[in-house]
Design a protein around this motif. Structure first.
Motif, short mmCIF file in Angstrom:
data_model
loop_
_atom_site.label_atom_id
_atom_site.label_comp_id
_atom_site.label_asym_id
_atom_site.label_seq_id
_atom_site.Cartn_x
_atom_site.Cartn_y
_atom_site.Cartn_z
N UNK A 48 37.87 24.00 19.58
CA UNK A 48 37.89 25.33 18.98
C UNK A 48 37.07 25.38 17.69
N UNK A 49 36.71 26.57 17.29
CA UNK A 49 36.08 26.78 15.99
C UNK A 49 37.14 26.50 14.93
N UNK A 50 36.79 25.70 13.94
CA UNK A 50 37.71 25.40 12.84
C UNK A 50 37.25 26.20 11.63
N UNK A 51 38.10 27.13 11.22
CA UNK A 51 37.81 27.95 10.05
C UNK A 51 38.31 27.24 8.80
N UNK A 52 37.53 27.34 7.71
CA UNK A 52 37.93 26.71 6.45
C UNK A 52 37.72 27.69 5.31
N UNK A 53 38.62 27.61 4.35
CA UNK A 53 38.54 28.44 3.15
C UNK A 53 38.80 27.55 1.94
N UNK A 54 38.18 27.87 0.84
CA UNK A 54 38.44 27.19 -0.43
C UNK A 54 39.71 27.76 -1.04
N UNK A 55 40.61 26.91 -1.44
CA UNK A 55 41.87 27.37 -2.02
C UNK A 55 41.67 27.99 -3.39
N UNK A 56 42.32 29.14 -3.61
CA UNK A 56 42.25 29.82 -4.90
C UNK A 56 43.58 29.81 -5.64
N UNK A 57 44.69 29.91 -4.89
CA UNK A 57 46.01 29.95 -5.54
C UNK A 57 47.09 29.59 -4.53
N UNK A 58 48.18 29.05 -5.06
CA UNK A 58 49.33 28.70 -4.24
C UNK A 58 50.58 28.97 -5.07
N UNK A 59 51.54 29.63 -4.45
CA UNK A 59 52.80 29.95 -5.14
C UNK A 59 53.97 29.72 -4.18
N UNK A 60 55.06 29.25 -4.74
CA UNK A 60 56.30 29.18 -3.97
C UNK A 60 57.09 30.44 -4.26
N UNK A 61 57.79 30.93 -3.24
CA UNK A 61 58.52 32.17 -3.36
C UNK A 61 60.00 31.97 -3.58
N UNK A 62 60.76 33.07 -3.62
CA UNK A 62 62.20 32.98 -3.85
C UNK A 62 62.95 32.21 -2.76
N UNK A 63 62.37 32.09 -1.55
CA UNK A 63 63.02 31.36 -0.46
C UNK A 63 62.37 29.99 -0.26
N UNK A 64 61.83 29.41 -1.33
CA UNK A 64 61.05 28.17 -1.20
C UNK A 64 61.83 27.01 -0.60
N UNK A 65 63.13 26.99 -0.69
CA UNK A 65 63.90 25.91 -0.11
C UNK A 65 64.23 26.11 1.36
N UNK A 66 63.91 27.27 1.91
CA UNK A 66 64.25 27.60 3.29
C UNK A 66 63.18 27.11 4.26
#
Length: 193
Positions: free
Chosen positions: A86-104
């Protein structure tokens, strides 16, 4: 952080139980893969909020060596052997955040891709997308959210994992069958520059 996804669109009458079994028996193989922040084993089923049957794993890599080891080592070869390349799409990471349900454990995911208008300064478009990413991260039920960009096509991507059915929002909706997250703590929260 590097984001990556490939989509394997399957026939309309394909038994998605085959994919469920594949993930149930092989998904654990990446649970300790070096350089992998997280891999969400995603599917969409025709008629259930999707026009197609699709297997579409999504990855966040903490470093390119992990991504390269997967693509050029034995990890990706099973996909190529069983489904073709398959075609493998790639993106450069800009931001990452954990949300209120991060432990779920996430049950669903959304992916929204949008073009940066030709008339918009790229930095302004990214700032607006960062604000949207922060908003998504605060939404009840959000486990994690990532923002990434493809500067070749000037495309922004929001990817969010949810602990329950995703709220109504633009983009594709997926069911999460398994989550491998060996280096999720190394992704690094906030903007990536």
């Amino acid at each position: 952080m590097h984001a990556m996804q490939y989509e394997i669109t399957l026939p309309a009458d394909y038994d998605m139980g085959v994919i469920r079994h594949r993930v149930a028996t092989r998904g654990h193989l990446l649970d300790d893969f070096p350089g992998l922040g997280l891999k969400a084993y995603l599917i969409r089923e025709r008629g259930e909020d999707s026009p197609v049957n699709q297997y579409a794993p999504f990855y966040l890599w903490t470093r390119p060596e992990g991504m390269n080891a997967f693509l050029w080592g034995s990890g990706f070869q099973g996909i190529v052997r069983d489904f073709g390349r398959p075609v493998v799409q790639q993106w450069t990471g800009l931001a990452y955040e954990e949300g209120p349900a991060s432990g779920a454990l996430p049950r669903t995911a959304t992916r929204h891709r949008s073009s940066v208008p030709q008339s918009a300064p790229p930095a302004d478009a990214v700032e607006a997308a960062l604000e949207e990413s922060r908003r998504l991260a605060k939404t009840p039920g959000a486990v994690t959210t990532a923002l990434a960009a493809d500067p070749r096509h000037w495309e922004l991507l929001h990817f969010t994992l949810w602990d329950d059915p995703a709220p109504k929002a633009p983009g594709e909706r997926y069911q999460v069958l398994h989550l491998s997250s060996p280096e999720q703590d190394r992704i690094g929260e906030g903007r990536q520059w």
